[in-house]
Design a protein around this motif. Structure first.
Motif, PDB file in Angstrom:
ATOM      1  N   GLU A 454      -2.508  -9.924  -6.024  1.00  0.00           N
ATOM      2  CA  GLU A 454      -3.261  -9.105  -5.067  1.00  0.00           C
ATOM      3  C   GLU A 454      -3.484  -9.850  -3.756  1.00  0.00           C
ATOM      4  N   ALA A 455      -3.852 -11.127  -3.876  1.00  0.00           N
ATOM      5  CA  ALA A 455      -4.111 -11.931  -2.672  1.00  0.00           C
ATOM      6  C   ALA A 455      -2.849 -12.068  -1.831  1.00  0.00           C
ATOM      7  N   MET A 456      -1.714 -12.280  -2.492  1.00  0.00           N
ATOM      8  CA  MET A 456      -0.446 -12.389  -1.760  1.00  0.00           C
ATOM      9  C   MET A 456      -0.106 -11.071  -1.081  1.00  0.00           C
ATOM     10  N   PHE A 457      -0.320  -9.967  -1.785  1.00  0.00           N
ATOM     11  CA  PHE A 457      -0.042  -8.654  -1.211  1.00  0.00           C
ATOM     12  C   PHE A 457      -0.876  -8.425   0.049  1.00  0.00           C
ATOM     13  N   ASP A 458      -2.128  -8.816   0.005  1.00  0.00           N
ATOM     14  CA  ASP A 458      -3.023  -8.612   1.146  1.00  0.00           C
ATOM     15  C   ASP A 458      -2.620  -9.458   2.357  1.00  0.00           C
ATOM     16  N   THR A 459      -1.940 -10.598   2.116  1.00  0.00           N
ATOM     17  CA  THR A 459      -1.562 -11.484   3.228  1.00  0.00           C
ATOM     18  C   THR A 459      -0.237 -11.089   3.878  1.00  0.00           C
ATOM     19  N   ILE A 460       0.523 -10.200   3.243  1.00  0.00           N
ATOM     20  CA  ILE A 460       1.801  -9.791   3.842  1.00  0.00           C
ATOM     21  C   ILE A 460       1.514  -8.903   5.048  1.00  0.00           C
ATOM     22  N   GLU A 461       1.906  -9.362   6.218  1.00  0.00           N
ATOM     23  CA  GLU A 461       1.575  -8.652   7.451  1.00  0.00           C
ATOM     24  C   GLU A 461       2.355  -7.347   7.578  1.00  0.00           C
ATOM     25  N   SER A 462       3.648  -7.414   7.326  1.00  0.00           N
ATOM     26  CA  SER A 462       4.490  -6.225   7.457  1.00  0.00           C
ATOM     27  C   SER A 462       5.027  -5.862   6.080  1.00  0.00           C
ATOM     28  N   LYS A 463       4.299  -5.015   5.382  1.00  0.00           N
ATOM     29  CA  LYS A 463       4.679  -4.652   4.016  1.00  0.00           C
ATOM     30  C   LYS A 463       5.792  -3.605   4.049  1.00  0.00           C
ATOM     31  N   ASP A 464       6.878  -3.861   3.329  1.00  0.00           N
ATOM     32  CA  ASP A 464       7.916  -2.857   3.196  1.00  0.00           C
ATOM     33  C   ASP A 464       7.717  -2.104   1.886  1.00  0.00           C
ATOM     34  N   ILE A 465       8.585  -1.160   1.607  1.00  0.00           N
ATOM     35  CA  ILE A 465       8.433  -0.339   0.409  1.00  0.00           C
ATOM     36  C   ILE A 465       8.541  -1.188  -0.850  1.00  0.00           C
ATOM     37  N   VAL A 466       9.329  -2.281  -0.782  1.00  0.00           N
ATOM     38  CA  VAL A 466       9.445  -3.162  -1.951  1.00  0.00           C
ATOM     39  C   VAL A 466       8.108  -3.838  -2.241  1.00  0.00           C
ATOM     40  N   SER A 467       7.387  -4.229  -1.196  1.00  0.00           N
ATOM     41  CA  SER A 467       6.068  -4.851  -1.390  1.00  0.00           C
ATOM     42  C   SER A 467       5.124  -3.891  -2.102  1.00  0.00           C
ATOM     43  N   TRP A 468       5.076  -2.652  -1.632  1.00  0.00           N
ATOM     44  CA  TRP A 468       4.197  -1.656  -2.257  1.00  0.00           C
ATOM     45  C   TRP A 468       4.628  -1.383  -3.702  1.00  0.00           C
ATOM     46  N   ASN A 469       5.935  -1.223  -3.914  1.00  0.00           N
ATOM     47  CA  ASN A 469       6.429  -0.943  -5.267  1.00  0.00           C
ATOM     48  C   ASN A 469       6.112  -2.091  -6.220  1.00  0.00           C
ATOM     49  N   THR A 470       6.259  -3.323  -5.721  1.00  0.00           N
ATOM     50  CA  THR A 470       6.002  -4.494  -6.561  1.00  0.00           C
ATOM     51  C   THR A 470       4.539  -4.547  -6.973  1.00  0.00           C
ATOM     52  N   MET A 471       3.629  -4.273  -6.033  1.00  0.00           N
ATOM     53  CA  MET A 471       2.202  -4.323  -6.361  1.00  0.00           C
ATOM     54  C   MET A 471       1.814  -3.188  -7.301  1.00  0.00           C
ATOM     55  N   ILE A 472       2.392  -2.007  -7.094  1.00  0.00           N
ATOM     56  CA  ILE A 472       2.128  -0.884  -8.003  1.00  0.00           C
ATOM     57  C   ILE A 472       2.608  -1.225  -9.408  1.00  0.00           C
ATOM     58  N   THR A 473       3.832  -1.781  -9.492  1.00  0.00           N
ATOM     59  CA  THR A 473       4.373  -2.184 -10.796  1.00  0.00           C
ATOM     60  C   THR A 473       3.511  -3.272 -11.428  1.00  0.00           C
ATOM     61  N   SER A 474       2.999  -4.179 -10.618  1.00  0.00           N
ATOM     62  CA  SER A 474       2.157  -5.259 -11.128  1.00  0.00           C
ATOM     63  C   SER A 474       0.913  -4.701 -11.805  1.00  0.00           C
ATOM     64  N   TYR A 475       0.298  -3.713 -11.171  1.00  0.00           N
ATOM     65  CA  TYR A 475      -0.883  -3.083 -11.784  1.00  0.00           C
ATOM     66  C   TYR A 475      -0.515  -2.413 -13.105  1.00  0.00           C
ATOM     67  N   VAL A 476       0.621  -1.720 -13.125  1.00  0.00           N
ATOM     68  CA  VAL A 476       1.047  -1.036 -14.349  1.00  0.00           C
ATOM     69  C   VAL A 476       1.316  -2.044 -15.458  1.00  0.00           C
ATOM     70  N   VAL A 477       1.998  -3.155 -15.113  1.00  0.00           N
ATOM     71  CA  VAL A 477       2.309  -4.196 -16.099  1.00  0.00           C
ATOM     72  C   VAL A 477       1.032  -4.759 -16.709  1.00  0.00           C
ATOM     73  N   CYS A 478      -0.005  -4.916 -15.891  1.00  0.00           N
ATOM     74  CA  CYS A 478      -1.269  -5.490 -16.358  1.00  0.00           C
ATOM     75  C   CYS A 478      -2.218  -4.437 -16.936  1.00  0.00           C
ATOM     76  N   GLY A 479      -1.746  -3.197 -17.053  1.00  0.00           N
ATOM     77  CA  GLY A 479      -2.570  -2.152 -17.641  1.00  0.00           C
ATOM     78  C   GLY A 479      -3.622  -1.582 -16.720  1.00  0.00           C
ATOM     79  N   ARG A 480      -3.559  -1.915 -15.434  1.00  0.00           N
ATOM     80  CA  ARG A 480      -4.542  -1.404 -14.473  1.00  0.00           C
ATOM     81  C   ARG A 480      -3.976  -0.152 -13.800  1.00  0.00           C
ATOM     82  N   HIS A 481      -3.857   0.893 -14.617  1.00  0.00           N
ATOM     83  CA  HIS A 481      -3.173   2.099 -14.162  1.00  0.00           C
ATOM     84  C   HIS A 481      -3.960   2.828 -13.077  1.00  0.00           C
TER      85      HIS A 481
END
Length: 894
Positions: A454-481
């Motif tokens: 989460e902290a890394m995601f917040d520091t990315i200045e120019s988020k592309d669709i891969v950044s958003w997809n990765t963070m969404i997948t990360s939440y799903v992987v950790c059960g934080r649906h």
């Protein structure tokens, strides 16, 4: 001649070119040249006519060499000309500036610019200024190009063309279109077909709605002016493809008669990049039929279609074609595409052989092989190859290398200190690279450090669709649906999104709009939460943006509807898919099994096998058999399941794994054949992991109260996995149900000593665009008093209808009334009560639970469905229960 001090020096090592220094040959003995008070001692050179003829001869030679690509020879000629006391002029400067541009040598270009200024050629000659604008634009200094252009007192068509193309090269799309507007309306200079290519390219990179509107205008301008040339049509095709209008691009391809190789390549690459792989392959077929021979770009563009469609045989045919043409087999882009194709078709050894046979490797080829290993789960092999790259190849990893190898660091059992790779990345200087950051986010989420992700995601200045997809997948992987769904909502509320009908259409190529990967990532979250409303919203989005026909998205939709209890909708999506892969079939077979419809699952498996006999390419794999065996187990189809298990090898060529044995143990155990299940475990090969089989046996012993075999299974499980809470709980419950309270407490004590925590029972229900969660004995929900009051009243009504609480489900040594009180607070009952109180009387109540539903709640739900006249769909960790009119779809076989 007046005294003048001109200094010219050229050295390839001083170039600021973007090309590697090694690609520019060192000029032999070209010293710095100092021209001081240039005088000629030759009588012949003092003749003006002779000097004019000499200058013309030098200039002709210089122009010829520049046009022929003899760049360093042209520099030698220029220096020799200066040494011969012949000064450059308006005709000479454009030629030598073209050389500096083609070498991408900004320092050399600046020296020539300085000479032009000193000789008075820069301010007066439009041709010199045009070449300077082009030089600065191509060498990466768009600011200097803009300053020069603004200072020009007179601009012709070439001036505008050079400036527009410079802006496009630096992706200043809006500035390029504004320059085109000013050129037409204010400067009254007619646009050339050359500039139109830049304008069309700019339209292709604008917001979709705006880009399409302007792009159509540019297209119309081309037709009005008669600029229907090969390169303008190619640019228009590319523009329409980028804006998602692939049918427009196809129409251009068919209508335009003067198609060249670039036209076909543009069509193939555009459709392949937009995941229209069948169309890309069809274009290749048309192209070959029309006598156009593919080149390296064609092959590299079409092979991804073979990769994604897993068309191994076609890929091999293309490989054979490549081997017949030396120029293709030596093309490293083609080799990389072939390696990628073989890896995607699960032919990793073939890909490695091709990699080994390629002696002149690039970093890109190493990256492709690394990614291929990772894709196929060969994580140790990927890490070994990475080490070989560092130690042997002489290449140094780039960001793509690290993004390719990071997943192997996550999944390799041999790589223990996973966080250490982050330090290595920082030392390489890639810590702020977006692609590497995306891969690191995935790494941290998969090792349980979601906060760092989460902290890394917040520091990315120019988020592309891969950044958003990765963070969404990360939440799903950790059960934080819930967090995953919230992030998707945030992504679509970012500033810059238009409201209204075009909300999801007016976005630029870099806008974070959900794509097929986003949908594939978020739909499992909807499935886990039984969030049917959210799932339907995502389905609508997929339909609107033509993602629903994508086989991966379609498979995720089939799974989502099935896990939300809508088996009819799941089957409807399955039937609507134009293409199905083995995952699609497996998902629906598994869905039928979870809903207790084992016969339909078995018939679906037969249909799948029949399609193969009729020429279909989708064959059952190991997961297919797990799905069918599980379906047979849930429905009591013992004979069918055993017959299928024993025919796996002989009829389908698939060796049973430990998971298949576990399914057979479950199949026999559920039917009460506990001893036969125990014998199957003893027949398993020694090298197989027996954890799943022992777990199935212990569950069966709990249901059928076989203490002897249950103890054996429990001891083996705890020995194999001492930190898994469910093993202790099952064994403790087995003892408690048999009245052995001391042994039950001893197991619980051992569990506490090992630091193992029991997973708390939790149920949830979707209501009002929100998922409401309840825990056993919940006292925190805002409606908890109302819920308990309703359940107490409901319990009285149920008892009048014949309901008897099953207090054996309370595995504590308590009084009967205390046990009944505990049963009332079970999480699934709280969720059902919430649904009854908050949803319309005729609506279906859908509840999901993280554990197996207990006997009492199962019996109570039957009575509730009758008393409240409501259909209740309850999904537990193993299967679905459809309660209606006092009965359950499982037939009490669960």
């Amino acid at each position: 001649m007046s005294s003048m001090n001109l200094t010219l020096s050229y050295s390839s090592s001083s170039s600021s070119s973007s090309l590697p220094a090694s690609s520019i040959p060192t000029l032999p003995n070209l010293p710095s040249l100092h021209i001081n008070s240039l005088h000629s001692s030759s009588a012949s050179l003092s003749n003006p006519a002779f000097k004019t003829a000499a200058k013309h001869s030098w200039a002709q030679t210089l122009h010829s060499q520049a046009r022929s690509g003899l760049l360093h020879e042209a520099i030698s000629t220029y220096i020799s000309m200066m040494s011969a006391d012949v000064l450059p002029d308006y005709f000479t400067f454009p030629a030598i500036l073209k050389v500096a541009t083609d070498l991408y040598d900004l320092d050399f270009g600046k020296q020539i610019h300085a000479q032009a200024v000193k000789l008075g050629c820069a301010s007066k000659a439009i041709a010199v200024n045009n070449t300077l604008v082009n030089m600065y634009g191509k060498c990466g200094h768009i600011g200097d190009a803009r300053k020069l252009f603004d200072k020009m007192s007179h601009r012709d068509q070439v001036s505008w063309n050079s400036f527009i193309m410079a802006l496009c090269r630096h992706e200043l799309w809006e500035d390029a279109l504004e320059a085109f507007r000013v050129m037409q309306l204010e400067a009254n200079v007619e646009c050339s077909s050359f500039a139109l290519v830049g304008v069309v390219s700019a339209c292709g990179n604008m917001l979709v709605v705006d880009g399409l509107k302007l792009g159509k205008q540019a297209h119309g301008y081309c037709l009005i002016k008669g600029y229907v040339t090969t390169y303008t049509v190619n640019a228009l095709m590319s523009m329409y493809a980028k804006l998602g209008k692939l049918d427009y691009a196809r129409s251009l391809l068919y209508v335009f008669q003067d198609r060249d190789l670039v036209t076909w390549n543009t069509a193939i690459s555009s459709f392949s990049q937009n995941r229209r792989f069948d169309d890309a392959l069809q274009f290749l077929k048309f192209m070959v039929c029309m006598g156009v021979e593919p080149d390296g770009v064609t092959i590299a563009s079409v092979l991804p279609s073979c990769s994604h469609l897993e068309l191994l045989n076609l890929g091999k045919e293309i490989h054979a074609y490549v081997l017949k043409h030396r120029d293709l087999s030596d093309n490293l882009f083609v080799v990389s595409a072939l390696v990628d194709m073989y890896c995607n078709c699960k032919q990793v050894s073939k890909a490695r052989q091709l990699f080994n046979d390629t002696h002149l490797r690039t970093v890109a080829l190493w990256n492709t092989m690394l990614a291929g290993y990772t894709l196929n789960g060969c994580f140790d092999e990927a890490l070994i190859l990475f080490i070989e790259m560092l130690k042997v190849s002489g290449f140094w990893p780039n960001p793509t290398t690290m993004a390719s190898v990071l997943p192997s660091c996550v999944h390799s059992q041999s790589f223990v200190n996973r966080e250490a790779i982050h330090s290595f990345i920082i030392k390489l200087g890639f810590g702020r690279n977006r692609y590497v950051q995306n891969a690191l986010m995935d790494l941290y989420s998969r090792i349980g450090n979601i906060d760092i992700a989460e902290a890394m995601f917040d520091t990315i200045e120019s988020k592309d669709i891969v950044s958003w997809n990765t963070m969404i997948t990360s939440y799903v992987v950790c059960g934080r649906h819930n967090d995953a769904l919230a992030l998707l909502h945030e992504m679509h509320r970012l500033p810059g999104k238009n409201k209204g009908d075009d909300e999801n259409e007016n976005y630029s190529i870099n806008s974070p709009m959900a794509n097929s990967i986003t949908l594939m990532s978020i739909l499992p979250g909807c499935a886990s939460l039984s969030a049917l409303v959210k799932g339907k919203e995502i389905h609508a989005y997929a339909l609107k943006h033509n993602f629903a026909s994508d086989v991966a998205v379609g498979s995720a939709l089939v799974d989502m509807y099935a896990k939300c209890g809508c088996l009819t909708l799941s089957r409807r999506v399955f039937d609507s898919l134009p293409d199905k892969n083995v995952i699609t079939w497996n998902v629906l077979i598994m869905a039928y099994g979870m809903h207790g419809r084992g016969k339909e699952a078995f018939h679906l498996f037969k249909d799948m096998a029949t399609e193969v006999l009729q020429g279909g390419t989708v064959r059952a794999n190991g997961v297919t058999f797990i799905a069918v065996l599980a379906a047979c187990s849930h429905s009591g189809l013992v004979d069918e399941g055993l017959g299928l298990f024993y025919s796996m090898k002989s009829e389908f060529g698939i060796d049973p794994t430990s998971d298949h044995y576990a399914c057979v143990v479950d199949l026999l155990g559920r039917s009460g054949k506990v001893k036969a299940a125990f014998e199957v475990i003893n027949e398993m090969p020694d090298q197989y992991d027996k954890t799943g089989a022992w777990s199935s046996l212990l569950g069966a012993c709990r249901v059928h109260k076989n203490l002897e075999l249950g103890e054996i299974a429990g001891r083996n499980l705890i020995q194999l996995e001492p930190h898994v809470s469910s093993h202790y709980v099952l064994l403790s419950n087995l003892y408690a149900s048999a009245g052995f309270w001391e042994k039950s407490m001893e197991v619980r004590k051992n569990m506490n000593q090992m630091g193992v925590k029991k997973e708390a029972g939790c149920s949830w229900i979707e209501f009002g665009n929100k998922v409401h969660k309840f825990r056993a004995g919940d006292a925190l929900h805002p409606h908890v008093e109302q819920l308990y009051g309703f359940l107490e009243d409901l319990s009285i009504r149920m008892k009048k209808e014949g309901y008897v609480p099953d207090t054996s489900c309370v595995l504590h040594n308590l009084k009967e009334d205390e046990k009944e009180s505990l049963l009332c607070g079970h999480s699934e009952k709280l969720a059902i009560a919430f649904g009854i109180l908050n949803t319309p009387p005729s609506s279906i109540i859908r509840v999901a639970k993280n554990l197996r539903v207990c006997n009492d709640c199962h019996e109570a739900a039957k009575f509730i469905s009758t008393i409240e006249r409501r259909e209740i769909i309850l999904r537990d960790v193993r299967r679905f229960h459809h309660f209606k009119d006092g009965s359950c779809s499982c037939g009490d076989y669960w």
